[in-house]
Design an enzyme around this catalytic site. Structure first.
Site, mmCIF file in Angstrom:
data_model
loop_
_atom_site.group_PDB
_atom_site.id
_atom_site.type_symbol
_atom_site.label_atom_id
_atom_site.label_comp_id
_atom_site.label_asym_id
_atom_site.label_seq_id
_atom_site.Cartn_x
_atom_site.Cartn_y
_atom_site.Cartn_z
ATOM 1 N N PRO A 12 0.797 -1.221 0.000
ATOM 2 C CA PRO A 12 0.000 0.000 0.000
ATOM 3 C C PRO A 12 0.833 1.277 0.000
ATOM 4 O O PRO A 12 1.888 1.348 0.624
ATOM 5 C CB PRO A 12 -0.830 -0.114 1.277
ATOM 6 C CG PRO A 12 -0.077 -1.046 2.148
ATOM 7 C CD PRO A 12 0.618 -1.998 1.228
ATOM 8 N N ASN A 13 0.323 2.246 -0.720
ATOM 9 C CA ASN A 13 0.860 3.594 -0.821
ATOM 10 C C ASN A 13 2.149 3.699 -1.634
ATOM 11 O O ASN A 13 2.628 4.799 -1.875
ATOM 12 C CB ASN A 13 1.063 4.226 0.568
ATOM 13 C CG ASN A 13 -0.232 4.319 1.324
ATOM 14 O OD1 ASN A 13 -1.216 4.834 0.821
ATOM 15 N ND2 ASN A 13 -0.249 3.778 2.526
ATOM 16 N N ARG A 20 5.176 11.127 -2.268
ATOM 17 C CA ARG A 20 4.852 10.882 -0.859
ATOM 18 C C ARG A 20 6.122 10.945 -0.013
ATOM 19 O O ARG A 20 7.054 10.179 -0.223
ATOM 20 C CB ARG A 20 4.219 9.495 -0.717
ATOM 21 C CG ARG A 20 3.964 9.091 0.704
ATOM 22 C CD ARG A 20 3.458 7.654 0.794
ATOM 23 N NE ARG A 20 3.414 7.243 2.178
ATOM 24 C CZ ARG A 20 3.871 6.089 2.626
ATOM 25 N NH1 ARG A 20 4.394 5.209 1.798
ATOM 26 N NH2 ARG A 20 3.805 5.795 3.908
ATOM 27 N N TYR A 25 11.396 8.770 1.446
ATOM 28 C CA TYR A 25 11.377 7.780 0.366
ATOM 29 C C TYR A 25 12.069 8.247 -0.906
ATOM 30 O O TYR A 25 12.179 7.477 -1.866
ATOM 31 C CB TYR A 25 9.930 7.387 0.056
ATOM 32 C CG TYR A 25 9.225 6.787 1.241
ATOM 33 C CD1 TYR A 25 9.604 5.549 1.751
ATOM 34 C CD2 TYR A 25 8.189 7.465 1.882
ATOM 35 C CE1 TYR A 25 8.976 5.003 2.847
ATOM 36 C CE2 TYR A 25 7.553 6.923 2.983
ATOM 37 C CZ TYR A 25 7.954 5.686 3.457
ATOM 38 O OH TYR A 25 7.325 5.154 4.549
ATOM 39 N N ASN A 76 8.115 -5.441 -1.037
ATOM 40 C CA ASN A 76 8.087 -4.262 -0.188
ATOM 41 C C ASN A 76 6.644 -4.210 0.309
ATOM 42 O O ASN A 76 5.749 -3.759 -0.411
ATOM 43 C CB ASN A 76 8.452 -2.993 -0.964
ATOM 44 C CG ASN A 76 8.491 -1.774 -0.065
ATOM 45 O OD1 ASN A 76 7.855 -1.754 0.980
ATOM 46 N ND2 ASN A 76 9.215 -0.762 -0.481
ATOM 47 N N ALA A 79 3.085 -0.878 4.951
ATOM 48 C CA ALA A 79 2.567 -1.049 6.312
ATOM 49 C C ALA A 79 2.065 -2.464 6.582
ATOM 50 O O ALA A 79 2.056 -2.895 7.735
ATOM 51 C CB ALA A 79 1.447 -0.040 6.580
ATOM 52 N N GLU A 100 12.448 -9.524 1.860
ATOM 53 C CA GLU A 100 11.666 -8.384 2.338
ATOM 54 C C GLU A 100 12.467 -7.125 2.043
ATOM 55 O O GLU A 100 13.657 -7.044 2.345
ATOM 56 C CB GLU A 100 11.424 -8.520 3.844
ATOM 57 C CG GLU A 100 10.588 -7.418 4.433
ATOM 58 C CD GLU A 100 10.284 -7.632 5.917
ATOM 59 O OE1 GLU A 100 9.617 -6.752 6.487
ATOM 60 O OE2 GLU A 100 10.709 -8.641 6.504
ATOM 61 N N HIS A 102 12.665 -2.763 2.067
ATOM 62 C CA HIS A 102 12.185 -1.469 2.563
ATOM 63 C C HIS A 102 13.108 -0.376 2.048
ATOM 64 O O HIS A 102 14.336 -0.514 2.132
ATOM 65 C CB HIS A 102 12.161 -1.431 4.094
ATOM 66 C CG HIS A 102 11.253 -2.442 4.699
ATOM 67 N ND1 HIS A 102 9.890 -2.248 4.774
ATOM 68 C CD2 HIS A 102 11.500 -3.662 5.225
ATOM 69 C CE1 HIS A 102 9.337 -3.317 5.344
ATOM 70 N NE2 HIS A 102 10.290 -4.186 5.621
ATOM 71 N N ARG A 109 12.894 4.420 12.445
ATOM 72 C CA ARG A 109 11.666 5.209 12.321
ATOM 73 C C ARG A 109 10.751 4.991 13.517
ATOM 74 O O ARG A 109 11.180 4.540 14.565
ATOM 75 C CB ARG A 109 10.987 4.852 10.993
ATOM 76 C CG ARG A 109 11.930 5.219 9.822
ATOM 77 C CD ARG A 109 11.297 5.197 8.496
ATOM 78 N NE ARG A 109 10.117 6.052 8.454
ATOM 79 C CZ ARG A 109 9.140 5.860 7.583
ATOM 80 N NH1 ARG A 109 9.201 4.865 6.701
ATOM 81 N NH2 ARG A 109 8.093 6.655 7.576
#
Length: 148
Positions: A12-13, A20, A25, A76, A79, A100, A102, A109
């Site tokens: 998502p996103n 964003r 990012y 990725n 959330a 995985e 990121h 964070r």
């Protein structure tokens, strides 16, 4: 299982990358990142498929569809990585290499980002390398696939 296909999943996103939170990012778009990953795969003789969704079930379906078909999966999760047990269960069913990914370093964070419920099912994790992480994750997945 096809030894020549890598599935890249974007949660998502991630469709908003480039606009964003560029301070976290960067300004690279998801299209740019997929192109980087595709080039890295192609340099090693692999095809790359990409699925982005803001819907958990779409990603679960994509993982199911990769079973017995793809050599590796790079995800990725956005959330979803922090709370999606459905995603974790789906990843547990995929027998190939799983990375995985990121863009930022979740450990640096907010506290809620520190735990990944999918990590126990992953072969490796790539975090904090920004856009370069996409190339590195694909190359790492291929190295694991081709390891004796």
């Amino acid at each position: 299982m096809s030894a020549s296909t890598i599935l890249l999943l974007s949660g998502p996103n991630l469709n908003l990358l480039g606009e964003r939170e560029p301070e976290i990012y960067g300004t690279t778009t998801l299209t740019d990142l997929v192109e980087l990953a595709s080039k890295a795969a192609a340099e090693h003789g692999y095809d790359l498929e990409h699925v982005q969704s803001n819907h958990e079930g779409d990603l679960v379906d994509a993982i199911h569809g990769a079973r017995n078909r793809c050599a590796a999966l790079v995800i990725n999760p956005g959330a979803f990585g922090h709370y999606s047990y459905a995603l974790a269960d789906a990843l547990a069913t995929f027998e190939g290499v799983k990375v995985e990914l990121h863009i930022s370093n979740p450990e640096a964070r907010e506290h809620w980002r520190h735990e990944s419920v999918i990590s126990p099912y992953m072969t490796a994790t790539m975090a904090g390398f920004g856009a370069a992480g996409y190339r590195l994750a694909v190359e790492g997945a291929i190295a694991k696939v081709e390891a004796p």
